[in-house]
Design a protein around this motif. Structure first.
Motif, short mmCIF file in Angstrom:
data_model
loop_
_atom_site.label_atom_id
_atom_site.label_comp_id
_atom_site.label_asym_id
_atom_site.label_seq_id
_atom_site.Cartn_x
_atom_site.Cartn_y
_atom_site.Cartn_z
N MET A 87 51.14 12.97 45.97
CA MET A 87 50.33 14.22 45.58
C MET A 87 50.56 14.39 44.23
O MET A 87 49.69 15.04 43.28
N GLU A 88 51.99 14.44 43.60
CA GLU A 88 52.15 14.32 42.20
C GLU A 88 52.74 12.93 41.92
O GLU A 88 52.88 12.19 42.64
N ASP A 89 52.04 12.60 40.49
CA ASP A 89 52.19 11.02 40.32
C ASP A 89 53.52 10.70 39.81
O ASP A 89 53.85 10.56 38.75
N ASN A 90 54.67 10.81 40.84
CA ASN A 90 56.02 10.57 40.54
C ASN A 90 56.10 9.30 41.46
O ASN A 90 55.42 8.72 42.22
N ALA A 91 57.38 8.57 40.90
CA ALA A 91 57.79 7.39 41.56
C ALA A 91 57.98 7.41 43.13
O ALA A 91 57.94 8.45 43.57
N GLU A 92 58.50 6.18 43.66
CA GLU A 92 58.98 6.21 44.88
C GLU A 92 60.13 7.33 45.27
O GLU A 92 60.98 7.29 44.46
N PRO A 93 59.87 7.91 46.21
CA PRO A 93 60.91 9.05 46.59
C PRO A 93 62.24 8.43 46.92
O PRO A 93 62.41 7.44 47.68
N ASP A 94 63.48 8.97 46.66
CA ASP A 94 64.80 8.84 47.30
C ASP A 94 65.08 9.96 48.00
O ASP A 94 64.41 11.04 48.34
N ASP A 95 66.33 10.00 48.79
CA ASP A 95 66.83 10.83 49.70
C ASP A 95 66.79 12.38 49.36
O ASP A 95 66.16 13.20 50.15
N GLY A 96 67.54 12.51 48.28
CA GLY A 96 67.47 14.06 48.03
C GLY A 96 66.41 14.26 47.34
O GLY A 96 66.01 15.60 47.55
N ASN A 97 65.87 13.42 46.79
CA ASN A 97 64.27 14.06 46.27
C ASN A 97 63.38 14.29 47.08
O ASN A 97 62.62 15.26 46.75
N VAL A 98 63.40 13.74 48.36
CA VAL A 98 62.41 14.00 49.44
C VAL A 98 62.45 15.54 49.76
O VAL A 98 61.67 16.22 49.99
N THR A 99 63.79 16.07 50.03
CA THR A 99 63.81 17.45 50.55
C THR A 99 63.32 18.22 49.47
O THR A 99 62.43 19.21 49.64
N GLU A 100 63.57 18.05 48.41
CA GLU A 100 63.30 18.80 46.99
C GLU A 100 61.75 18.79 46.75
O GLU A 100 61.20 19.89 46.87
N MET A 101 61.13 17.71 47.15
CA MET A 101 59.87 17.51 47.00
C MET A 101 59.00 18.24 48.02
O MET A 101 57.81 19.06 47.89
N ASN A 102 59.61 18.09 49.25
CA ASN A 102 58.84 18.66 50.36
C ASN A 102 59.04 20.47 50.35
O ASN A 102 57.88 21.14 50.60
N PHE A 103 60.29 20.69 49.88
CA PHE A 103 60.38 22.21 49.56
C PHE A 103 59.51 22.66 48.45
O PHE A 103 58.82 23.95 48.36
N PHE A 104 59.16 21.77 47.55
CA PHE A 104 58.15 22.23 46.45
C PHE A 104 56.80 22.46 46.95
O PHE A 104 56.22 23.68 46.48
N TYR A 105 56.42 21.71 47.85
CA TYR A 105 55.09 21.94 48.53
C TYR A 105 55.15 23.25 49.46
O TYR A 105 54.09 24.11 49.33
N ILE A 106 56.28 23.21 50.11
CA ILE A 106 56.59 24.42 50.92
C ILE A 106 56.26 25.87 50.06
O ILE A 106 55.45 26.84 50.39
N ARG A 107 56.94 25.80 48.83
CA ARG A 107 56.82 26.91 47.91
C ARG A 107 55.37 27.23 47.47
O ARG A 107 54.93 28.31 47.62
N GLN A 108 54.91 26.29 47.28
CA GLN A 108 53.44 26.43 46.86
C GLN A 108 52.43 27.07 47.94
O GLN A 108 51.87 27.92 47.66
N PHE A 109 52.62 26.67 49.23
CA PHE A 109 51.81 27.11 50.31
C PHE A 109 52.50 28.60 50.60
O PHE A 109 51.78 29.48 51.01
N SER A 132 57.98 22.43 57.43
CA SER A 132 59.40 22.89 57.61
C SER A 132 60.39 22.17 58.60
O SER A 132 61.20 22.01 58.54
N ARG A 133 59.34 21.35 59.52
CA ARG A 133 59.98 20.35 60.44
C ARG A 133 60.74 19.46 59.66
O ARG A 133 61.75 18.51 60.19
#
Length: 1323
Positions: A935-957, A988-989
Motif C-alpha cells: 500500500m505504501e511503496d516500502n521494501a519487504e517487511p520484517d517482523d517488527g515492521n509488520v506490526t508497526e505497519m499493520n497498526f499504521f493502517y489501523i490508525r488510519q481507519f 486487529s486479528r
C-alpha cells in the motif's frame, strides 16, 4: 572322600535306616560338607547321595532336622556359585524342593532369612536357587507359629515381614528379572503385590535398556494376580520419561554438538517396540488387562505420550478392541484440539494454566518413531489416518452442494483433525514401504466412491503423495489407470483435482498418458454433460502441461523444464513432429465440443488462453478455431446493425429457451488471445521467425483486428431497439420471451464489456479512443439500468448483476489510472474517463465483485484467474488504490447534493478493502504483511515492521471512524461505520495480544464505546462485538459484562414498575434503542465465560479423581486455595452480580428474554457442577470449604434465586413496560407482547428447565452441607413460585379460541398470571 560317598550311597540303598543314621551321626559337619561339595563338582551320584542323607536324617528329631538344614544352607550358595554343571544344579534344587515341606518352622525361618540376606548383598546373580525360595515361603506361610525376635508370629505374618524387608532393601540390578520371575510362584496378598510392583517399577531406571523387555514380560505375567493398572502405568511412565530425556538430549545435543547419548535412539525405539509386543500379547490373553488399559485413557488424554499412542494403535489390531481404541483416540484428538482452541482464545485461561500437551504432536511423533521396525504399529496408523479423514472430512452442504474448503486453512477442531489424518498418512507413505500400496488404493477408492460428499481432503493428500514420491507411484501406476476408467462418472471438481494431481506423472510415464487419452476420448461422447466437461478439462490440462513436447524455441514462457523429463522424452518413441501431431489431434477433438452445450463451450473459452500462454506453438491452430467460431456469429455486411447475430446463440427445447453459445465469452477469449500474441510478437525478436509463417499469422491477426474494430464501431451506433431490447421489452423469467430477452441482454452487456477492455488496451491513452470507450459504456449502462429496473419490479429480487467479463488485470489497471495516474501526457485522455461518475463507480463496483468471487471460490473468471501469484499481485495493486481513494477524498465532498439511496463511492472502496483483507486472511494468511507493505511503496517487511505497519493502517481507519462519529447523528453513515468496524476487527486479528499496539487498540475501542451515543443498533452490535473479541484476549471480560449489565438495566427500567433504577452510564453506546442488542451480545459472552468455567471445573475433577492423595495435600496446605478454584469462584461471583442486574431488567419478550432464561439455567447447572466437585473433594479428605465458595453460595441465594423467580413471573405474564411509560405506549406494547407470546408458546420449555436447575442446585447443596458439616442452606430462601403449574385444559381452550378472538385469550392470560403477581408482592 570317595569312600564316604560310596558308603552313604550303599547304606541308603540297603534296608536298614538305623545303620545309615548311625553312620551319618559319626561324620562331622565339615566332613559332610566336603563330601557334598566334591560329589557336586564331579556330578556323579550326587542325587542319590543327597537322597541318602535325607533318608538318614528324619525330620522328627532335632539332629535330623539340623542336618537337613545344613544340607540346604550349603547347597544353595553352591548352586549360585556357578561352579556346577547346570543339570547337576537343577537336580539338586529339584531334590531340595521336594523335601522343603518337611522342615520345621524355625529351620524354614532361618532358610528364608538366608535367601533375603543373599539377595540384599547381591549374591543371587544367577538366580538358579531362587526357584527354591517360593517353596520355602509357601511352606513357611503354612506354619502355625514362628518365633520372631522375643515373641512369636504366625507363618503368614512372618512371610509378610520378609517380603516387606525384601522390597524395601536394595536389589542388585542383575537379579531383578530372577526375583520378578520368582515372585510369580509366591502366593501374595494384594497389598504385598502392590508393594512388589512398585519396587520393580522403581528398579526400571537402574536396569540396562536391553533388560527392560524381559522384566516387562515377567511383570505382565505377574499382573495376572492383580495390580494391572499399576503395572501398565509403571511401564508407560518409564518409557514416557525415557522419551522426554531423549528429546531433551537431542535439543541440547544440537546446540552443544555433542555426540554422546546416554541412550542411543534406535536402541530405545527397538526396546519400546519389543515392550509393545509383550503388552499386546498379554492383552490378547487377559481381557481384564485390556479393559484396565483402555479405562485409563477414557477419562483424560493428559497422560498420553507417543509410546502409549503406539501401544493403543497396536492394541487396535485385536478385533474386540478396535472400535474402542479408535473411539478413545478420536475423543482425545478432538478434545485436545478443542482445549487448545479454548485456551488460545482466552487470556484468562492462558494465565491460569500452562500450555497443554498436544495429542496431534504425539501422534506425529509415533509416526516418526515407527520407522524403527514397528510393523505392528504401522497398520494402526493407516487405519487411524483414514478414520480421521473419513470422520472429520468436509460434509456435503445443503442440497448436496459442497463447501469449497480446500484453499482455506484448518481452523475448527474438526478441520484440524482431518488435516492430522492427512499428515499421518502422508508421513506414513513416505516412511514405510509395505503400506504404500494400501494407502494409495484406499485414497483412490475414496475418490471414486465418495461422489456425494466433497473429497478435497483426499485430493490434497493424493497430490501431496504424487509430489513427494512420484517414482514410487509409478510402480503402482496400474491403480491410477484403474481410477481413470471412472473419470466420466465422477463429479467435475473431483476430475479437475485428480488430473491436476497426476500431472507430474503423465510427463514421466507414457503408458499412463496413453490410457488417460483413451479414457478422455470416450468421455467426449459420454451421454452425461459432466462426462463431456471432464473430457474438456482433461484435454485442456494436457495441452497446458505438455509444453515439453512442443519445440520450445518460440515460447518464452516455458524454458524451465527439469532435465529428467526431457530425458524421458528423448528416449521415448515420440519425436518432435509426432508431439505436434499429438497436440493438434487433441485440439481437433476439442473442436467437436464447439457444437455442444453452452457449459462445455464455456470451459473451452476459459481454457484456451492458458493453453496458448503455455504452449505458444499451438497459436495458429487455436486462433483458427476461435476465428472460424466467431465468424458464425459476426455480421460481415458493414452497414448492417447489430454486428453480431444473436438468433443462433440460443436454442429452444419445447417451450424452454436455452443459451447455446456464450458469445461474450467467445469474443473475450478471442480478444485476450489476440492481445497476448501481439504482445509476444512485439517482444520477440522479429528477425528470428520464418517469413511465410509470419505472413500467415499476420493474416488472421489483422483480419481479427478488423472484425473487432468494425464490431466496436457498429456496437456504438446500435440502439437497444436493434437488439429488440428497449424499455418496453418483457424481462420476466416466467415467460419464454422474457427468458430470451434476458439471455440477449446478458450477451450484449458482455460483448460491450469485452469491447471496452479491448478499446482501452488498443487506445494507448488517445482521447478519441477513450471517447469511443465511453460511448460503449453508456450503451452498456443504459441496458444494465433497464435490467435493474425490470428486476426491481418483480416480486423477488432474483436478478443478480451478471458476472462482469472484465479481466482482473484490466480492472486493476483501470482503478490505478482512474485514481492514481498523474502522468502529464495522459491527463487529457484520462479526464474523459474520470469525468463520468457512473464509469468510475462501475469500475469500483466491478473490482468489488471480482474480489468477492475470489473470497468465495479462491479464483476469478477470465485470464490468469487461476494463477494465485498473479491474482495476489493484482489484489495488492487494488488495495493501494482503494486505500488511497478512501483516505484522500473525504466522503463529505463526493456526497454533497447527492441524496441517492445507493452507497457512495467511498463506501464501495471500503467494501472492497474489507473483502480484500478477509480474502487475504483466508486464502493467503502468511502474505498479509506483503499486502499491507504494497500500500505504501516500502521494501519487504520484517517482523517488527509488520506490526508497526499493520497498526499504521489501523490508525488510519480509526481516524476515519472517529470523523464519522464526531459529526452529528444526521450525518452519520451507518453502513460506512459498520464497514470500518469490520475492517478494524479483521486487521486487529493480526496484532499479537502481548504487543503494546494491541493494548492501544483495546483502550481506543473502550473509549469509543464509552463516548458514542448514537442510536444505531447495527453499528453498536459491531462495535461491542469488536470490544468483546479484543477484551477476551487481554483479560477476563466479567467486570466489563457487569458494567454493561448495569447500563442495560438503567436504560430499559426495572421489571417492577414502582422501582426507580439508579441512572448509570459507563458506556454511552448502550441506550434505549441499542440496549436489547447489547443484552443479547452480553448474554453470548456470558455463555462463553460459562464454557470456560465449566471446562476448568471438569479439568479439576479429573485431576482430583486421578490422584486423590496428592491433590488432597496440595489443596489444604496452610489454608491456601487452589488457584484454579479461586479463579472459578471469582468468575462466577462477578457473573452472578451481572446476571442479578439483567434479571431485574424489563427486557422485551422474545429472543432476549428466552436467551436470558437459558443462560440462567446454565449458570445454575454449572454452580451445581461446582458443588458436586466440592462434594468429591470433601469425600476424598475431610477438608474445610473455602470461605470464597461459601460467599458465592450466599450470593446466589441472596442475589439470584429470588430475582429469578420474579423474572419468571414477569416473563410468563408478559407484563413489560419500563417505569413510567404513558398509556398509549403501554397499549401498543401489550399488543406487541400478545403477538410475541403466541409466537413463544413452543419455547416455554425454558422456564421449567430453569426451575429444575435451581432445584437441582439446592438438592446438591443439601448433600454438601451434610458432607462438610457447614449449613449452606441458611442462605437459600425457598420460593413460593416453585408451585407454578401448566393448566392443560385452559391451555387447550386458549389455543382453540385464539383464532376466533384475541380478547378471550388475553383475559385468560390475565387470570392465569394473577396468582404469581400477588405472591410476588408478598415476598
Amino acid at each position: 572322600m570317595r569312600a564316604e560317598m560310596d558308603k552313604i550311597v550303599t547304606l541308603s540303598d540297603g534296608e536298614s535306616t538305623a545303620e545309615l543314621q548311625k553312620y551319618l551321626s559319626s561324620l562331622t559337619n565339615d566332613q559332610l560338607i566336603t563330601v557334598i561339595t566334591n560329589g557336586a563338582l564331579k556330578g556323579k551320584k550326587i542325587g542319590t547321595m543327597i537322597k541318602g542323607i535325607f533318608k538318614g536324617s528324619p525330620p522328627t528329631n532335632t539332629e535330623g532336622s539340623n542336618r537337613r538344614l545344613l544340607v540346604y544352607q550349603h547347597c544353595i550358595p553352591l548352586c549360585e556359585s556357578g561352579d556346577l554343571q547346570t543339570d547337576v544344579a537343577a537336580d539338586i534344587i529339584g531334590l531340595l524342593m521336594l523335601e522343603t515341606h518337611t522342615l520345621p518352622g524355625p529351620c524354614l525361618a532361618q532358610l528364608a532369612s538366608l535367601f533375603v540376606e543373599a539377595i540384599k548383598v547381591g549374591k543371587m546373580g544367577s538366580g538358579k536357587s531362587l526357584e527354591l525360595f517360593p517353596t520355602v515361603l509357601t511352606a513357611l506361610s503354612a506354619c502355625e507359629a514362628v518365633s520372631y525376635g522375643k515373641g512369636e508370629l504366625s507363618g503368614e505374618e512372618y512371610k509378610k515381614q520378609l517380603i516387606n524387608s525384601l522390597c524395601s532393601s536394595r536389589w542388585d540390578p542383575q537379579c531383578v528379572i530372577h526375583l520378578t520371575t520368582m515372585f510369580r510362584d509366591v502366593p501374595l496378598s494384594s497389598e504385598e503385590l502392590r508393594f512388589l510392583v512398585e519396587k520393580v517399577v522403581r528398579m526400571f531406571c537402574k536396569l540396562d535398556l536391553q533388560e527392560i523387555p524381559p522384566v516387562v514380560y515377567q511383570l505382565l505375567l505377574l499382573s495376572a494376580k492383580g495390580c494391572k493398572k499399576q503395572v501398565l502405568d509403571g511401564i508407560i511412565n518409564y518409557f514416557k520419561e525415557q522419551d522426554v530425556c531423549q528429546e531433551e538430549e537431542q535439543k541440547h545435543g544440537e546446540s552443544l554438538d555433542l555426540e554422546i547419548q546416554s541412550i542411543p535412539q534406535d536402541q530405545l525405539r527397538h526396546v519400546e517396540g519389543t515392550a509393545i509386543l509383550h503388552i499386546v500379547f498379554a492383552i490378547r490373553l487377559d481381557h481384564e488387562l485390556g479393559r484396565e488399559f483402555l479405562k485409563s485413557f477414557k477419562t483424560s488424554y493428559g497422560d498420553m505420550c507417543p509410546f502409549s499412542v503406539a501401544l493403543l494403535l497396536s492394541v487396535a489390531r485385536i478385533q474386540r478392541y478396535e472400535e474402542q481404541v479408535f473411539d478413545v483416540l478420536k475423543g482425545a484428538i478432538t478434545k485436545s484440539f478443542k482445549d487448545e482452541q479454548l485456551q488460545q482464545g482466552s487470556k484468562f485461561l492462558q494465565d491460569l494454566l500452562p500450555r497443554h500437551c498436544s495429542v496431534a504432536h504425539m501422534i506425529l511423533d509415533t509416526v516418526k518413531n515407527s520407522v524403527f521396525g514397528w510393523d505392528h504399529v504401522t497398520q494402526g496408523l493407516v487405519q487411524l489416518g483414514f478414520f480421521l479423514m473419513d470422520t472429520f472430512g468436509p460434509k456435503p452442504g445443503p442440497f448436496g452442494k459442497t463447501i469449497d474448503g480446500s484453499a482455506a486453512i484448518a481452523r475448527t477442531p474438526t478441520q484440524q483433525a482431518c488435516k492430522l489424518g492427512g499428515q499421518v498418512l502422508l508421513q506414513g507413505f513416505k516412511m514405510h514401504e509395505p503400506i504404500r500400496g494400501e494407502i494409495l488404493e484406499q485414497v483412490l477408492n475414496r475418490l471414486v466412491t465418495k461422489t456425494a460428499s466433497p473429497v478435497n481432503h483426499y485430493l490434497d493428500l493424493f497430490s501431496d503423495i504424487v509430489v513427494s514420491a512420484p517414482m514410487i507411484l509409478l510402480e503402482s501406476s496400474s491403480k491410477v489407470t484403474e481410477t481413470f476408467d471412472h473419470l466420466s462418472y465422477l463429479p467435475l471438481a473431483t476430475v479437475q483435482g485428480l488430473l491436476k494431481a497426476v500431472q507430474p506423472l503423465l510427463k514421466v510415464s507414457m503408458s499412463l498418458k496413453d490410457s488417460l487419452i483413451l479414457v478422455l476420448r470416450k468421455a467426449m461422447f459420454s451421454s452425461q454433460l459432466d462426462g463431456r466437461k471432464s473430457a474438456v478439462t482433461g484435454f485442456l490440462l494436457l495441452l497446458k502441461n505438455f509444453k515439453v513436447l512442443g519445440s520450445l524455441a518460440s515460447s518464452q514462457c516455458s524454458q524451465a523444464v527439469s532435465s529428467s523429463q526431457i530425458q524421458v522424452d528423448v528416449h521415448s518413441r515420440y519425436n518432435s513432429a509426432a508431439n505436434e501431431a499429438f497436440c493438434l489431434e487433441i485440439l481437433s477433438s476439442l473442436r467437436r465440443c464447439l457444437g455442444q452445450q453452452a457449459d462445455v463451450r464455456l470451459m473451452l473459452y476459459e481454457g484456451f488462453y492458458d493453453v496458448l500462454r503455455r504452449n505458444s506453438q499451438l497459436a495458429s491452430s487455436i486462433m483458427q478455431t476461435l476465428f472460424s467460431q466467431l465468424k458464425r456469429y459476426y455480421e460481415p455486411e458493414q452497414d448492417l446493425l447489430p454486428p453480431v447475430k444473436l438468433e443462433p446463440c440460443i436454442t429452444a427445447l419445447g417451450d424452454q429457451v436455452y443459451l447455446q453459445e456464450p458469445l461474450a465469452h467467445l469474443v473475450s477469449c478471442t480478444v485476450h488471445c489476440l492481445l497476448w500474441l501481439q504482445n509476444m510478437s512485439r517482444s520477440a525478436n522479429p528477425n528470428a521467425d520464418d517469413s511465410d509463417d509470419d505472413d500467415e499469422e499476420e493474416g488472421y491477426q489483422s483480419e481479427l483486428q478488423t472484425i473487432l474494430e468494425s464490431m466496436t464501431r457498429r456496437m456504438i451506433k446500435c440502439e437497444l431497439e436493434d437488439f429488440e431490447l428497449d424499455k418496453s421489452a418483457e424481462f420476466s423469467m416466467g415467460s419464454s420471451v422474457g427468458v430470451k430477452n434476458n439471455i440477449y441482454a446478458v450477451l450484449v452487456m458482455g460483448v460491450y464489456e469485452v469491447l471496452m477492455e479491448y478499446s482501452f488496451i488498443k487506445a494507448n491513452y488517445s482521447k478519441s479512443r477513450f471517447e469511443e470507450l465511453m460511448e460503449l459504456f453508456s450503451r452498456y449502462h443504459k441496458l444494465s439500468e433497464i435490467l435493474k429496473e425490470k428486476a426491481g419490479k418483480g416480486r423477488a429480487l432474483s436478478h443478480k448483476t451478471p458476472r462482469s467479463l472484465l479481466s482482473l488485470s484490466f480492472v486493476s489497471t483501470l482503478l490505478t489510472v482512474l485514481f492514481r495516474d498523474s502522468t502529464q501526457s495522459r491527463e487529457e485522455a484520462l479526464s474523459v474517463l474520470r469525468s463520468s461518475g457512473e464509469f468510475v463507480r462501475y469500475a469500483v463496483s466491478v473490482s468489488v465483485q471480482k474480489i468477492q468471487q475470489l473470497e468465495e471460490t479462491g479464483h476469478t473468471d477470465g485470464p490468469d484467474g487461476q494463477n494465485t501469484d498473479r491474482t495476489f499481485r493484482f489484489l495488492c495493486d487494488m488495495t493501494s488504490v482503494l486505500m488511497w481513494r478512501y483516505t484522500n477524498i473525504p466522503s463529505v465532498v463526493e456526497d454533497a447534493g447527492k441524496k441517492e439511496k445507493r452507497s457512495s463511492l467511498s463506501q464501495l472502496c471500503l467494501e472492497g478493502l474489507l473483502r480484500i483483507f478477509t480474502t487475504c486472511q483466508q486464502r493467503y494468511p502468511d502474505r498479509m504483511a506483503q499486502l499491507l507493505s504494497t500500500m505504501e511503496d516500502n521494501a519487504e517487511p520484517d517482523d517488527g515492521n509488520v506490526t508497526e505497519m499493520n497498526f499504521f493502517y489501523i490508525r488510519q481507519f480509526q481516524r476515519a471512524l472517529f470523523t464519522q462519529l464526531s459529526g452529528g447523528e444526521e450525518e452519520f453513515n451507518t453502513k460506512e461505520a459498520q464497514l470500518l468496524v469490520s475492517i478494524l476487527s479483521v486487521l486487529s486479528r493480526q496484532l499479537k495480544p502481548s504487543s503494546q499496539q494491541f493494548v492501544q487498540m483495546i483502550t481506543w475501542t473502550v473509549k469509543i464505546c464509552k463516548e458514542t451515543s448514537f442510536e444505531d443498533s447495527a453499528f453498536s452490535k459491531g462495535l461491542l462485538s469488536l470490544l468483546f473479541n479484543l477484551h477476551v484476549l487481554y483479560q477476563s471480560p466479567v467486570s466489563l459484562l457487569l458494567e454493561l449489565c448495569q447500563d442495560i438495566h438503567s436504560q430499559l427500567g426495572d421489571i417492577d414498575q414502582d422501582v426507580e433504577v439508579e441512572q448509570q452510564s459507563h458506556f454511552a453506546i448502550v441506550n434505549m434503542k441499542t440496549a436489547t442488542t447489547a443484552a443479547l451480545l452480553v448474554l453470548s459472552q456470558v455463555d462463553r465465560v460459562l464454557d470456560e468455567v465449566d471446562w476448568l471445573i471438569a479439568r479439576k475433577k479429573n485431576v482430583t479423581a486421578s490422584d486423590k492423595s496428592c491433590s488432597g495435600e496440595a489443596t489444604q496446605t496452610a489454608g491456601q486455595q487452589d488457584p484454579i478454584e479461586k479463579a472459578v469462584t471469582l468468575q462466577l461471583g462477578t457473573l452472578l452480580t451481572a446476571l442479578n442486574e439483567l434479571v431485574q431488567t424489563a427486557l422485551l419478550p422474545g429472543t432476549s428474554t428466552i436467551t436470558l432464561l437459558r443462560e440462567l439455567s446454565r449458570t445454575y447447572t454449572i454452580l451445581t457442577t461446582l458443588v458436586k466437585y466440592y462434594i468429591q473433594v470433601c469425600a476424598g479428605q475431610h477438608g474445610v470449604l473455602p470461605a470464597r465458595f461459601e460467599k458465592l453460595v450466599k450470593l446466589s441465594g441472596s442475589h439470584l434465586t429470588p430475582q429469578c423467580y420474579s423474572f419468571i413471573t414477569y416473563a410468563q405474564g408478559g407484563e413489560c413496560g419500563g417505569g413510567g411509560t404513558d398509556d398509549k405506549k403501554k397499549k401498543k406494547r401489550t399488543e406487541v407482547n400478545a403477538a410475541a407470546s403466541t409466537k413463544l408458546l413452543p419455547e416455554t420449555k425454558v422456564i421449567p428447565n430453569l426451575i429444575f436447575s435451581i432445584e437441582q442446585y439446592e438438592k446438591y447443596l443439601i448433600a454438601l452441607s451434610k458432607k462438610s458439616k457447614v449449613n449452606l442452606m441458611q442462605y437459600m430462601k425457598l420460593s413460593t413460585s416453585r408451585d407454578f403449574r401448566i393448566n392443560a385444559a385452559t391451555l387447550d381452550a386458549a389455543l382453540q379460541e385464539q383464532d376466533v378472538s384475541q380478547e378471550t385469550t388475553e383475559s385468560q392470560d390475565a387470570e392465569e398470571t394473577q396468582e404469581p403477581k400477588q405472591k410476588k408482592r408478598k415476598q
